[in-house]
Scaffold this active site. Structure first.
Site, PDB file in Angstrom:
ATOM      1  N   GLY A  11       1.349  -1.236   0.277  1.00  0.00           N
ATOM      2  CA  GLY A  11       0.053  -0.027  -0.036  1.00  0.00           C
ATOM      3  C   GLY A  11       0.284   1.030   0.435  1.00  0.00           C
ATOM      4  CB  ALA A  12       1.539   3.670  -2.815  1.00  0.00           C
ATOM      5  CG  PHE A 115     -13.640  19.131   9.320  1.00  0.00           C
ATOM      6  CD1 PHE A 115     -12.771  19.685   8.826  1.00  0.00           C
ATOM      7  CD2 PHE A 115     -14.252  18.012   8.887  1.00  0.00           C
ATOM      8  CE1 PHE A 115     -12.171  20.052   7.062  1.00  0.00           C
ATOM      9  CE2 PHE A 115     -13.658  17.693   7.162  1.00  0.00           C
ATOM     10  CZ  PHE A 115     -13.162  18.790   6.418  1.00  0.00           C
ATOM     11  CD  GLN A 236     -16.790   9.015   8.644  1.00  0.00           C
ATOM     12  OE1 GLN A 236     -16.491   9.367   7.707  1.00  0.00           O
ATOM     13  NE2 GLN A 236     -17.611   9.083   9.937  1.00  0.00           N
ATOM     14  CB  THR A 250     -13.976  18.136   1.764  1.00  0.00           C
ATOM     15  OG1 THR A 250     -14.023  18.967   2.772  1.00  0.00           O
ATOM     16  CG2 THR A 250     -14.619  20.026   0.868  1.00  0.00           C
ATOM     17  CD  GLU A 251     -17.266  17.170   8.411  1.00  0.00           C
ATOM     18  OE1 GLU A 251     -17.532  16.061   8.126  1.00  0.00           O
ATOM     19  OE2 GLU A 251     -16.986  17.584   9.168  1.00  0.00           O
ATOM     20  NE  ARG A 282     -16.988  13.358   7.540  1.00  0.00           N
ATOM     21  CZ  ARG A 282     -15.981  12.900   6.841  1.00  0.00           C
ATOM     22  NH1 ARG A 282     -15.338  12.053   7.089  1.00  0.00           N
ATOM     23  NH2 ARG A 282     -14.969  13.762   6.533  1.00  0.00           N
ATOM     24  CD  GLU A 379     -10.359   3.834   4.674  1.00  0.00           C
ATOM     25  OE1 GLU A 379     -10.419   4.779   4.437  1.00  0.00           O
ATOM     26  OE2 GLU A 379     -11.959   3.306   4.116  1.00  0.00           O
ATOM     27  CB  SER A 395      -9.123   8.889   8.296  1.00  0.00           C
ATOM     28  OG  SER A 395      -7.954   8.258   7.335  1.00  0.00           O
ATOM     29  CG  LEU A 396      -5.944  12.682   5.566  1.00  0.00           C
ATOM     30  CD1 LEU A 396      -5.698  13.959   4.317  1.00  0.00           C
ATOM     31  CD2 LEU A 396      -5.327  11.704   5.118  1.00  0.00           C
TER      32      LEU A 396
HETATM   33  C1  FAD Z   1     -12.564  11.465  -1.469  1.00  0.00           C
HETATM   34  C2  FAD Z   1     -12.352  11.221   0.001  1.00  0.00           C
HETATM   35  C3  FAD Z   1     -11.535  12.633   0.536  1.00  0.00           C
HETATM   36  C4  FAD Z   1     -11.507  11.958   2.044  1.00  0.00           C
HETATM   37  N1  FAD Z   1     -10.939  13.119   2.775  1.00  0.00           N
HETATM   38  C5  FAD Z   1     -10.580  13.304   3.723  1.00  0.00           C
HETATM   39  C6  FAD Z   1     -10.175  14.393   4.677  1.00  0.00           C
HETATM   40  O1  FAD Z   1      -9.519  16.051   4.196  1.00  0.00           O
HETATM   41  N2  FAD Z   1      -9.503  13.912   5.422  1.00  0.00           N
HETATM   42  C7  FAD Z   1      -9.232  12.703   6.282  1.00  0.00           C
HETATM   43  O2  FAD Z   1      -8.458  13.326   7.505  1.00  0.00           O
HETATM   44  N3  FAD Z   1     -10.024  12.303   5.544  1.00  0.00           N
HETATM   45  C8  FAD Z   1     -10.382  11.915   4.921  1.00  0.00           C
HETATM   46  N4  FAD Z   1     -10.280  10.545   3.834  1.00  0.00           N
HETATM   47  C9  FAD Z   1     -10.245   9.402   4.060  1.00  0.00           C
HETATM   48  C10 FAD Z   1      -9.132   9.942   3.971  1.00  0.00           C
HETATM   49  O3  FAD Z   1      -8.310  10.134   3.301  1.00  0.00           O
HETATM   50  C11 FAD Z   1      -8.143   7.712   3.345  1.00  0.00           C
HETATM   51  O4  FAD Z   1      -9.624   6.479   5.378  1.00  0.00           O
HETATM   52  C12 FAD Z   1      -7.106   7.300   3.907  1.00  0.00           C
HETATM   53  O5  FAD Z   1      -6.529   8.275   2.242  1.00  0.00           O
HETATM   54  C13 FAD Z   1      -6.393   6.029   3.325  1.00  0.00           C
HETATM   55  O6  FAD Z   1      -5.454   6.126   3.312  1.00  0.00           O
HETATM   56  P1  FAD Z   1      -4.435   4.551   3.709  1.00  0.00           P
HETATM   57  O7  FAD Z   1      -3.133   5.099   3.387  1.00  0.00           O
HETATM   58  O8  FAD Z   1      -4.656   3.913   4.867  1.00  0.00           O
HETATM   59  O9  FAD Z   1      -4.982   4.466   1.827  1.00  0.00           O
HETATM   60  P2  FAD Z   1      -4.753   4.249   0.741  1.00  0.00           P
HETATM   61  O10 FAD Z   1      -4.674   5.975   0.342  1.00  0.00           O
HETATM   62  O11 FAD Z   1      -6.530   3.966   0.238  1.00  0.00           O
HETATM   63  O12 FAD Z   1      -4.081   3.327  -0.387  1.00  0.00           O
HETATM   64  C14 FAD Z   1      -4.430   2.000  -0.433  1.00  0.00           C
HETATM   65  C15 FAD Z   1      -2.747   1.419  -0.956  1.00  0.00           C
HETATM   66  O13 FAD Z   1      -3.354  -0.035  -0.615  1.00  0.00           O
HETATM   67  C16 FAD Z   1      -2.410  -0.566  -1.586  1.00  0.00           C
HETATM   68  N5  FAD Z   1      -3.319  -1.338  -2.567  1.00  0.00           N
HETATM   69  C17 FAD Z   1      -4.531  -1.931  -2.355  1.00  0.00           C
HETATM   70  N6  FAD Z   1      -5.265  -3.044  -2.263  1.00  0.00           N
HETATM   71  C18 FAD Z   1      -3.782  -3.990  -2.880  1.00  0.00           C
HETATM   72  C19 FAD Z   1      -3.234  -5.147  -3.107  1.00  0.00           C
HETATM   73  N7  FAD Z   1      -4.156  -6.090  -3.133  1.00  0.00           N
HETATM   74  N8  FAD Z   1      -1.986  -5.281  -3.200  1.00  0.00           N
HETATM   75  C20 FAD Z   1      -0.839  -4.189  -3.991  1.00  0.00           C
HETATM   76  N9  FAD Z   1      -1.387  -2.966  -2.955  1.00  0.00           N
HETATM   77  C21 FAD Z   1      -2.548  -2.783  -2.721  1.00  0.00           C
HETATM   78  C22 FAD Z   1      -3.131   0.621  -2.772  1.00  0.00           C
HETATM   79  O14 FAD Z   1      -2.497   0.325  -4.293  1.00  0.00           O
HETATM   80  C23 FAD Z   1      -2.979   1.973  -2.418  1.00  0.00           C
HETATM   81  O15 FAD Z   1      -1.505   2.116  -2.479  1.00  0.00           O
HETATM   82  C24 FAD Z   1     -10.961  10.827   2.401  1.00  0.00           C
HETATM   83  C25 FAD Z   1     -11.449   9.843   1.937  1.00  0.00           C
HETATM   84  C26 FAD Z   1     -12.135  10.146   0.569  1.00  0.00           C
HETATM   85  C27 FAD Z   1     -12.487   8.742  -0.556  1.00  0.00           C
END
Ligand code: FAD
Length: 588
Positions: A11-12, A115, A236, A250-251, A282, A379, A395-396
């Site tokens: 995951g990147a 927020f 959520q 966005t909120e 929310r 997440e 979340s961020l």
């Molecule tokens: C539209 C939107 C707006 C948001 N705005 C906010 C905000 O303003 N503030 C806030 O706090 N949160 C916000 N959130 C929530 C937050 O962005 C996410 O919870 C968070 O970005 C998830 O980050 P992560 O690093 O866990 O995974 P992600 O950023 O989702 O990355 C997942 C990674 O896993 C990799 N991956 C998945 N499955 C596999 C697999 N089988 N094999 C190899 N790689 C895989 C993908 O390629 C990707 O690189 C928002 C979410 C959305 C959808």
């Protein structure tokens, strides 16, 4: 091929990239991602990342922790929440030093906006706590961390999809099995440390703010390996998705002064949450929107309400909310400086996921056992700082705080134990190779898209914002058939390179496993708390349900649910604020 690394992070997104940084200067760190790293969903985050910096007005981490505990409807683990809120200011400053171009106050400090659910002095009034870069916060954070990883020689494997993890006979994690999407080759990644940072699950519903890739792969793969998933019932729904499309508004739009209106032009949130109004959390706002709709006050009798930004004026909208103004224009033909935006709740975020301890070790059971060598953050993980409902911008923060904590713990493990890898079982990829051959050989099944659509319809009908025993039972009855259909899908493309048909078939199995865990965990929890709103059990029931769900499945329909107590460290501390953290009725 067997590929060797000290650390393999899957995951990147922000969680994975933040975790890669610390060890990369001394050890051999790989990041595997099925997408190009910069396509990760973190890049879509709009509104902000919070920390009690106090740049705009007085703030402190205890108020932030209070808001998070209350927002979580008291199901969040208080040791983890305290850690996150306490670490937040230094983690954000560190992000600033990595190079994140945050928006600024007139004095040049990081700017902050209000927020939902974030308040001053234990609920007195909204506070400006969310740091942001216009409405592109995730985008700039992701680019900055990616550049920092490149600088430290992190080895990226883009477009490589994890299909399984490898747990050896000693119960240690020895790496993953993955497919190089470009060639179709199956590789084994053998590593001392393996980390899940695979993001969200939003694709189990029809309407979602989540990207196509958010299919819950990490959580589902661990479930199929006999490991638990925690609190999966808590999904959520964000109150403001563009009507019908689910694309997020966005909120931050309400943080900047936007208000929700019903068909009578009433600011209805003032009735439900008199103190914070449109900035209620929310779970509440989504439930209130549906109440307005059910009681006949949707716009023109349709299932949506209005988000009104017109009073903010064009200049303010263009400066602070440029992305969402563009989305509204492109997708709905609405200019938000002139007309209100049609919005309805959209699936957004998984509070539940892979259970971890506060140092991001994956739990092997509902007790204190851990899987040696396996970590998770972001997440896909459940530490649990969001409990039954996450506050916006937390979340961020969770990603970078726990990505960083995982990094420090991984570094500590490598320094104290060295880099000798766990034993790699023979033919670790045999099961996956068989499964793929079987998918290629299926000639009379349906396409993955058809089964996925039926699954999403079932989940939307049976397990979205409001839930009842009867409707969820209906969904549970459909599950075995959906699982069968998912295992029998037929793919048209029989080639090896960039076989997206095959990727989707594999992702579909994950969607089924995730849906099962959400639906059955929700069915089992007979109370309403946070994002779980049960019409048949409308009250929160602390006497029986102040506990985390630990769901297990063997993927043949044999499931089991166990429990883990909620950590109440703040409420049980000797601090003068301890009483504030004891569960009470949640009012805003
Ligand atoms: C539209 C939107 C707006 C948001 N705005 C906010 C905000 O303003 N503030 C806030 O706090 N949160 C916000 N959130 C929530 C937050 O962005 C996410 O919870 C968070 O970005 C998830 O980050 P992560 O690093 O866990 O995974 P992600 O950023 O989702 O990355 C997942 C990674 O896993 C990799 N991956 C998945 N499955 C596999 C697999 N089988 N094999 C190899 N790689 C895989 C993908 O390629 C990707 O690189 C928002 C979410 C959305 C959808």
């Amino acid at each position: 091929m067997i590929i060797n690394h000290d650390v393999v992070i899957v995951g990147a997104g922000l969680a994975g990239l933040r975790a890669a940084i610390e060890s990369a200067e001394k050890y051999n760190v790989a990041v595997v991602s099925k997408l190009h790293p910069l396509r990760s969903h973190s890049g879509a985050a709009q509104g902000g990342i919070c920390a009690a910096l106090g740049n705009e007005e007085e703030d402190n981490w205890v108020w932030h922790a209070f808001d998070t505990v209350k927002g979580a409807d008291y199901l969040g683990d208080q040791d983890a929440i305290a850690q996150m809120c306490y670490d937040a200011p230094k983690t954000i400053r560190e992000m600033e030093h990595f190079g994140v171009p945050f928006s600024r106050t007139e004095k040049g400090l990081i700017a902050q906006r209000p927020f939902g659910g974030h308040t001053r002095n234990f609920g007195e009034a909204p506070v400006r706590r969310a740091c942001y870069a216009a409405d592109r916060t995730g985008h700039v954070c992701l680019h900055t961390l990616y550049e920092n990883c490149i600088k430290r020689n992190v080895r990226f494997y883009p477009e490589v999809q994890m299909i399984d993890i490898i747990i050896n006979e000693d119960g240690e994690c020895a790496g993953i099995v993955a497919m190089d999407i470009r060639s179709g080759e199956i590789h084994i990644f053998h590593s001392k440390i393996t980390m899940m940072a695979t993001g969200g699950i939003g694709r189990i519903y029809q309407t979602t703010s989540n990207a196509h890739a958010n299919t819950g792969d990490g959580v589902a793969i661990l479930l199929r390996n006999g490991l638990p998933a925690e609190d999966m019932e808590f999904v959520q729904f964000h109150p403001t998705g563009l009507y019908r499309l689910g694309i997020l508004v966005t909120e931050g739009a309400r943080g900047e002064g936007g208000i929700l209106l019903n068909n009578n032009g009433e600011r209805f949130m003032a009735k439900y949450a008199p103190t914070v109004k449109d900035l209620a959390p929310r779970d509440m706002v989504s439930q209130c929107i549906y109440k307005e709709i059910q009681e006949g006050r949707g716009i023109n009798g349709q299932p949506y309400v209005h988000l009104d930004l017109t009073h903010l004026g064009l200049a303010e909208i263009e400066k602070k909310l440029p992305e969402i103004a563009t989305f509204a224009k492109i997708y709905l033909g609405v200019d938000p400086s002139k007309n209100p935006i049609p919005v309805a709740p959209t699936c957004h975020y998984a509070m539940g996921g892979i259970p971890t301890d506060i140092n991001c070790h994956v739990r092997s059971n509902e007790g204190d056992g851990i899987v040696k060598g396996l970590y998770a953050a972001g997440e896909c993980a459940c530490v649990s700082v969001h409990g039954a409902n996450r506050l916006g911008t937390n979340s961020l923060l969770d990603l970078v705080v726990f990505g960083r904590r995982a990094a420090l713990e991984i570094l500590r493990e490598l320094e104290t134990e060295g880099t000798k890898k766990p034993y790699l079982p023979k033919n670790a990829d045999a099961k996956i190779k068989n499964r793929i051959n079987q998918i290629f050989a299926n000639n009379d099944g349906e396409s993955a898209a058809i089964v996925r659509e039926d699954l999403q319809k079932m989940m939307t009908k049976c397990a979205s914002v409001f839930r009842t025993e009867e409707v969820m039972q209906e969904g549970a009855k459909e599950l075995p058939e959906l699982r069968k259909r998912a295992r029998k899908v037929k793919i048209k493309d029989k080639g090896k390179e960039f076989n997206t048909d095959l990727m989707e078939a594999l992702e579909l199995e994950n969607l089924v496993t995730i849906s099962e865990s959400v639906l059955l965990s929700a069915l089992n929890r007979r109370e309403s708390r946070g994002a779980q709103a049960r019409v048949d059990y409308p009250e929160r029931d602390d006497a029986n349900w102040m506990k985390h769900t630990f769901f297990y499945t063997d993927d043949n329909g044999h499931t089991e649910i166990k429990y883990r107590p909620v950590n109440m460290a703040l409420a049980e501390s000797n601090e003068e604020y301890a009483d504030k953290f004891k569960p009470r009725v949640r009012k805003y």
